[in-house]
Write an enzyme that holds these catalytic residues in place. Structure first.
Site, mmCIF file in Angstrom:
data_model
loop_
_atom_site.group_PDB
_atom_site.id
_atom_site.type_symbol
_atom_site.label_atom_id
_atom_site.label_comp_id
_atom_site.label_asym_id
_atom_site.label_seq_id
_atom_site.Cartn_x
_atom_site.Cartn_y
_atom_site.Cartn_z
ATOM 1 C CB SER A 105 -1.092 0.230 1.357
ATOM 2 O OG SER A 105 -1.482 0.903 1.302
ATOM 3 C CE1 TYR A 109 -4.178 -2.429 5.103
ATOM 4 C CE2 TYR A 109 -3.661 0.431 4.914
ATOM 5 C CZ TYR A 109 -3.900 -0.800 4.222
ATOM 6 O OH TYR A 109 -3.935 -1.502 3.291
#
Length: 265
Positions: A139, A152
């Site tokens: 990501s 995250y």
């Protein structure tokens, strides 16, 4: 190592029932690959597989202990030789760190890191024999601390570092290992996490993310970032103090007043 063709190859896709995972399945099917789709949603998996040319499903909750080994054992029980593993399964929670239940925080670590590492470990010898490889979905959150998605972002930083390290170990052994880092992408991730998790960014289409990953994979690159704007932002952040970068990220990702929600990709 630029001559890899997905046609006829067997590809395992985790998180294959929706979002980027479902898009990987559709694109790979169009390229002639044989698919093994892994997720915990049996109905969604079977409905998708029924619309594809060559797809099997394995229903498994990858957050559970021993899940990676069960997936591998089932693949071998079916007599399949896997050429490519796509570790796409993951989820994120958006909100102040202490407001997110510890179970949810730990769940992100178990799925985004634990399951990914274990799947990589058990499949890697087979992938080396087949001269295939791994795509790990990271990501943009991997490239800097991400306030209000602290765990995250940290899990994705792990994925990026882990993947690039394995690339260096295996690049001369016939195994491709690549991290694919999308920015905000138009998937069910934000339907439950809330728009604040996107930081106001314009969402990319998952088809573009997937095609970039599949097109760059044969080139044996350690990592790739989707979107010129994302690439430039990542490059530019290297020239600013980390404290400034993380303060800016805090302003961008601060949640609007709303109930905390979490989602799977």
């Amino acid at each position: 190592m630029n001559d890899f063709d997905f046609a006829g190859k067997t590809v395992v896709v985790t998180g294959g029932s929706m979002g980027i995972g479902e898009t990987f399945a559709r694109e790979l099917d169009a390229r002639g690959a044989k698919l093994v789709l892994v997720a915990r949603s049996k109905e969604k998996l079977e409905a998708l597989a029924a619309r594809l040319e060559h797809a099997q499903v394995i229903v498994e909750d990858l957050t559970k202990p021993g899940a990676a080994r069960r997936v591998f054992d089932e693949v071998t029980r079916r007599g399949l030789d896997v050429d490519v593993l796509i570790n796409n399964a993951g989820f994120g929670a958006h909100g102040p760190f202490a407001d997110i239940p510890l179970e949810t925080q730990r769940g992100q670590i178990d799925l985004n890191i634990g399951a990914l590492v274990e799947l990589t470990y058990v499949f890697l010898p087979m992938l080396e024999r087949r001269r295939g490889g791994i795509i790990q979905v990271a990501s943009m959150a991997a490239y800097q601390p991400t306030p209000y998605m602290a765990v995250y972002g940290a899990t994705k930083a792990f994925v990026l570092s882990f993947t690039e390290a394995l690339w260096a170990e295996y690049k001369d052994r016939g195994v491709r290992v690549m991290a694919l880092s999308p920015g905000a992408t138009d998937t069910p991730f934000f339907e439950r996490a809330g728009e604040g998790a996107a930081g106001g960014a314009r969402k990319a289409r998952p088809e573009g993310v997937v095609r970039l990953g599949l097109d760059e994979f044969p080139k044996n690159r350690p990592s790739v970032i989707h979107g010129l704007g994302n690439f430039l932002a990542t490059f530019a952040s290297r020239f600013f103090p980390r404290a400034l970068v993380v303060k800016l990220m805090a302003r961008i990702s601060a949640p609007k007043p709303q109930a905390l929600q979490a989602t799977t990709r």
